[in-house]
Design a protein around this motif. Structure first.
Motif, PDB file in Angstrom:
ATOM      1  N   UNK A  20       0.944  -1.097  -0.049  1.00 20.93           N
ATOM      2  CA  UNK A  20       0.125   0.095   0.085  1.00 20.93           C
ATOM      3  C   UNK A  20       0.895   1.145  -0.157  1.00 20.93           C
ATOM      4  N   UNK A  21       2.337   1.212   0.574  1.00 22.21           N
ATOM      5  CA  UNK A  21       3.106   2.414   0.211  1.00 22.21           C
ATOM      6  C   UNK A  21       4.588   1.982   0.145  1.00 22.21           C
ATOM      7  N   UNK A  22       5.351   2.672   0.008  1.00 19.27           N
ATOM      8  CA  UNK A  22       6.674   2.180  -0.075  1.00 19.27           C
ATOM      9  C   UNK A  22       7.531   3.642  -0.009  1.00 19.27           C
ATOM     10  N   UNK A  23       8.791   3.238   0.698  1.00 14.90           N
ATOM     11  CA  UNK A  23       9.658   4.538   0.660  1.00 14.90           C
ATOM     12  C   UNK A  23      11.154   3.944   0.484  1.00 14.90           C
ATOM     13  N   UNK A  24      11.592   4.646  -0.668  1.00 18.27           N
ATOM     14  CA  UNK A  24      12.959   4.396  -1.137  1.00 18.27           C
ATOM     15  C   UNK A  24      13.960   5.391  -0.170  1.00 18.27           C
ATOM     16  N   UNK A  25      15.333   4.869   0.200  1.00 18.76           N
ATOM     17  CA  UNK A  25      16.342   5.509   0.584  1.00 18.76           C
ATOM     18  C   UNK A  25      16.825   6.716  -0.420  1.00 18.76           C
ATOM     19  N   UNK A  26      17.644   7.681   0.365  1.00 19.13           N
ATOM     20  CA  UNK A  26      18.138   8.535  -0.665  1.00 19.13           C
ATOM     21  C   UNK A  26      19.002   8.115  -1.670  1.00 19.13           C
ATOM     22  N   UNK A  27      19.862   6.948  -1.303  1.00 21.39           N
ATOM     23  CA  UNK A  27      20.848   6.644  -2.202  1.00 21.39           C
ATOM     24  C   UNK A  27      20.340   5.448  -3.170  1.00 21.39           C
ATOM     25  N   UNK A  28      19.080   5.145  -2.839  1.00 22.50           N
ATOM     26  CA  UNK A  28      18.379   4.276  -3.762  1.00 22.50           C
ATOM     27  C   UNK A  28      18.856   2.791  -3.493  1.00 22.50           C
ATOM     28  N   UNK A  29      19.368   2.406  -2.547  1.00 27.09           N
ATOM     29  CA  UNK A  29      19.789   1.088  -2.295  1.00 27.09           C
ATOM     30  C   UNK A  29      18.926   0.409  -1.367  1.00 27.09           C
ATOM     31  N   UNK A  30      17.840   1.046  -0.889  1.00 23.86           N
ATOM     32  CA  UNK A  30      17.111   0.377   0.165  1.00 23.86           C
ATOM     33  C   UNK A  30      15.415   0.838  -0.174  1.00 23.86           C
ATOM     34  N   UNK A  31      14.609  -0.238  -0.131  1.00 21.34           N
ATOM     35  CA  UNK A  31      13.175   0.244  -0.345  1.00 21.34           C
ATOM     36  C   UNK A  31      12.346  -0.457   0.913  1.00 21.34           C
ATOM     37  N   UNK A  90       5.955  -5.392   6.839  1.00 24.45           N
ATOM     38  CA  UNK A  90       6.870  -4.495   6.391  1.00 24.45           C
ATOM     39  C   UNK A  90       7.862  -5.732   5.785  1.00 24.45           C
ATOM     40  N   UNK A  91       8.275  -5.243   4.427  1.00 20.07           N
ATOM     41  CA  UNK A  91       9.343  -5.666   3.896  1.00 20.07           C
ATOM     42  C   UNK A  91      10.488  -4.826   3.306  1.00 20.07           C
ATOM     43  N   UNK A  92      11.567  -5.132   3.545  1.00 21.55           N
ATOM     44  CA  UNK A  92      12.765  -4.292   3.070  1.00 21.55           C
ATOM     45  C   UNK A  92      13.719  -5.054   2.102  1.00 21.55           C
ATOM     46  N   UNK A  93      13.952  -4.394   1.069  1.00 26.43           N
ATOM     47  CA  UNK A  93      14.672  -4.746  -0.246  1.00 26.43           C
ATOM     48  C   UNK A  93      15.913  -3.745   0.138  1.00 26.43           C
ATOM     49  N   UNK A  94      17.216  -4.602  -0.007  1.00 30.32           N
ATOM     50  CA  UNK A  94      18.273  -3.862  -0.072  1.00 30.32           C
ATOM     51  C   UNK A  94      18.996  -4.191  -1.287  1.00 30.32           C
ATOM     52  N   UNK A  95      19.509  -3.307  -2.168  1.00 34.44           N
ATOM     53  CA  UNK A  95      19.941  -3.517  -3.590  1.00 34.44           C
ATOM     54  C   UNK A  95      21.528  -3.293  -3.342  1.00 34.44           C
ATOM     55  N   UNK A  96      22.097  -4.194  -4.302  1.00 35.92           N
ATOM     56  CA  UNK A  96      23.631  -3.974  -4.091  1.00 35.92           C
ATOM     57  C   UNK A  96      24.092  -2.768  -5.067  1.00 35.92           C
ATOM     58  N   UNK A  97      23.436  -2.312  -5.969  1.00 34.18           N
ATOM     59  CA  UNK A  97      23.482  -1.018  -6.951  1.00 34.18           C
ATOM     60  C   UNK A  97      22.148  -0.497  -6.954  1.00 34.18           C
ATOM     61  N   UNK A  98      22.126   0.651  -7.365  1.00 36.23           N
ATOM     62  CA  UNK A  98      20.809   1.491  -7.808  1.00 36.23           C
ATOM     63  C   UNK A  98      20.669   0.869  -9.096  1.00 36.23           C
ATOM     64  N   UNK A  99      19.039   0.816  -9.155  1.00 33.48           N
ATOM     65  CA  UNK A  99      18.437   0.134 -10.306  1.00 33.48           C
ATOM     66  C   UNK A  99      17.394   1.232 -10.804  1.00 33.48           C
ATOM     67  N   UNK A 100      17.510   1.937 -11.814  1.00 31.58           N
ATOM     68  CA  UNK A 100      16.722   2.892 -12.362  1.00 31.58           C
ATOM     69  C   UNK A 100      15.273   2.346 -12.533  1.00 31.58           C
ATOM     70  N   UNK A 101      15.099   1.133 -13.182  1.00 31.97           N
ATOM     71  CA  UNK A 101      13.645   0.932 -13.380  1.00 31.97           C
ATOM     72  C   UNK A 101      13.092  -0.248 -12.111  1.00 31.97           C
ATOM     73  N   UNK A 102      13.522  -0.018 -11.017  1.00 36.02           N
ATOM     74  CA  UNK A 102      13.452  -0.981  -9.731  1.00 36.02           C
ATOM     75  C   UNK A 102      11.983  -1.250  -9.565  1.00 36.02           C
TER      76      UNK A 102
END
Length: 538
Positions: A100-111, A171-183
């Motif tokens: 129902x909602x989502x929040x990305x981190x400033x560096x684009x590595x955590x959603x 609550x689910x937290x995704x951590x990315x190894x690198x930013x992904x523009x079309x995530x």
């Protein structure tokens, strides 16, 4: 293949930065994610009709969205399963889904995603954060069994999604190894719909024939090559949906037979119709014409690891040999434009400066001579089912066969049942093959990287084409957030593809459907995966 009419350029130019900002700014008011169940006003059917029969050109390959790549499968699974986020009704803006909602981190590595509460899978088990984690673990571990996961979330040997963690039930937290523009756009794609862990842990293979999702409809039965039946999910979490009690997907391979069945009242929707049927549909007050927003490409693939197409001059020659404008005029009837790039003009980053290969049989003959082509007959594969980008594979193959013969390249037309066709082409068994692609998320990455990068040989790159310079550009574009820089990278990528000519891009089409006049609220989506939850009969 898809896997899909023209959108407004404003919508199509949205890249992930604007998507992220929209998600951040809107997350405070995305408190339910529910559709407006009142869409269409009073939905009581005057005829009492609550069963929809959907006519289509071919059968599904499987009903586990994680293991397929074909649009006919996603046509059904889009109504049985749901994704964390949804596309808009007729665009690729990002909206709430199972999250129902989502929040990305400033560096684009955590959603961080907040999930809908009180949702259940069709087997009665709870949808929760742990279910999301298990789905991503399954896809990640599945390797080649889950082709879209590797296409969208694996770059070389790098796993883009480093971890998926449940923090409580919702609550689910995704951590990315690198930013992904079309995530976020990737997450909205049909292959990443969430299935019941109870079902796939008990029998993963069985999910392909006994699907278990959270969607507005539940699976009933599948009569191979004939029909798939789904019925209303009485426990669906959005009040008032779905409006239909039952949907039957009927496979009717002949375009004309589908239209005849619609006119006879045997089906309620006819998909994949011939462009030549448009006038007769518009002149019939018992029918309505539905145009699908264009986001596709039809192409002739040239397998780069098979002679004679392992020679770039032969591939370039075939590009010059094919009269695209005549093909479009003859088979698309004004509902398409000739293609010169591997993605449609509505996609941000399209390179309009590329000249394309002009129809020039003499130039084609000269290139074949330079390549030392020996005149050996090739196999030309014709698609056995109509798709949005290829309304009549057999007739288009016959026209191409004539073009090739005119420059001294004899060919034999062959075809297979749809699932076999895809399987054999994926394994590189074709010389030249007709195929196409309907965009999954409206991003250039989903066309050029998904279809032509070496990473995706064995999944969606059926030509086995592999260029390392192209790969470096596409990897850089995936992590580039600046829109202008990202578009420049994709324009460079298209120049490389143009020179190497692994395809003959043929057409970008505006597909048409038809339905009975009493059908209400049918909205054709650019991705080709149409939701039927708000559809009803007046």
């Amino acid at each position: 293949m898809k896997k899909k009419k023209f959108w407004s350029l404003g919508v199509m130019l949205i890249l992930v930065l604007s998507t992220i900002l929209a998600a951040c700014g809107a997350s405070d008011n995305k408190d339910s994610g529910s559709k407006d169940a009142s869409t269409g006003g009073d939905t009581a059917s005057s005829s009492g009709k609550t069963e929809l029969v959907y006519g289509r050109g071919g059968d599904s390959v499987a009903l586990d969205p994680a293991v397929v790549t074909d649009g006919e499968s996603f046509t059904v699974t889009a109504n049985l399963y749901e994704t964390l986020v949804n596309f808009g009704e007729q665009d690729v803006t990002i909206n709430p889904g199972l999250a129902k909602s989502w929040e990305p981190s400033e560096d684009g590595l955590t959603y961080t995603f907040q999930l809908q509460e009180g949702v259940k899978f069709h087997d009665g088990t709870d949808f929760n954060a742990e279910a999301v984690v298990k789905n991503f673990e399954r896809w990640k571990a599945g390797g080649e069994k889950h082709p879209y996961y590797s296409t969208q979330f694996v770059v070389g040997d790098t796993q883009v999604i480093e971890s998926v963690t449940a923090e409580g039930d919702n609550t689910v937290v995704f951590k990315l190894s690198q930013p992904q523009a079309p995530f976020l756009k990737n997450l909205a794609m049909s292959p990443f719909a969430i299935a019941s862990p109870t079902a796939f842990e008990a029998n993963e293979e069985g999910l392909s024939t006994n699907p278990v999702g959270t969607g507005p409809f539940k699976f009933v039965d599948w009569k191979r090559t004939a029909s798939i039946t789904i019925e209303k999910n009485p426990d669906y979490y959005i009040d008032g949906l779905p409006k239909l009690e039952k949907v039957i997907y009927r496979s009717i391979p002949e375009n004309s037979a589908r239209l005849t069945a619609l006119n006879a009242g045997e089906i309620d929707v006819a998909d994949g119709l011939s462009p030549s049927d448009k006038t007769s549909i518009e002149s019939n007050d018992k029918l309505q014409l539905i145009e699908r927003p264009s986001m596709n490409v039809g192409y002739l693939g040239l397998t780069a690891t098979r002679a004679p197409f392992d020679n770039v001059k032969v591939r370039q020659a075939v590009n010059h040999a094919i009269d695209k404008q005549t093909l479009v005029d003859a088979f698309y009837e004004g509902l398409a434009q000739p293609a010169k790039n591997p993605m449609p003009p509505v996609i941000s980053g399209y390179n309009d400066d590329i000249p394309g290969y002009e129809y020039d049989p003499e130039k084609a003959k000269a290139l074949l001579a330079e390549a030392g082509y020996d005149g050996k007959e090739i196999e030309l594969w014709a698609m056995p089912v109509p798709r949005p980008y290829m309304p009549d594979g057999q007739k288009i193959a016959e026209a191409i066969q004539k073009n090739l013969a005119d420059v001294g390249m004899p060919s034999k037309i062959v075809s297979y049942e749809w699932a076999t066709y895809l399987d054999k082409a994926e394994k590189g068994e074709a010389d030249a093959f007709l195929l196409g692609w309907t965009g999954d998320n409206g991003d250039a990455d989903n066309f050029i990287y998904a279809l032509l990068d070496g990473d995706n040989i064995g999944s969606n790159n059926y030509t086995f084409y592999d260029n390392q310079e192209l790969h470096k550009l596409l990897v850089a574009a995936q992590t580039e957030i600046d829109e202008e820089k990202r578009n420049a990278l994709y324009k460079q990528a298209q120049e490389i593809v143009f020179a190497d000519a692994p395809w003959v891009p043929l057409a970008h089409s505006t597909p048409i459907l038809a339905a009975g006049a009493e059908l209400q609220n049918y909205i054709a989506h650019p991705t080709g995966s149409d939701r039927l939850d708000a559809v009803y009969f007046k």
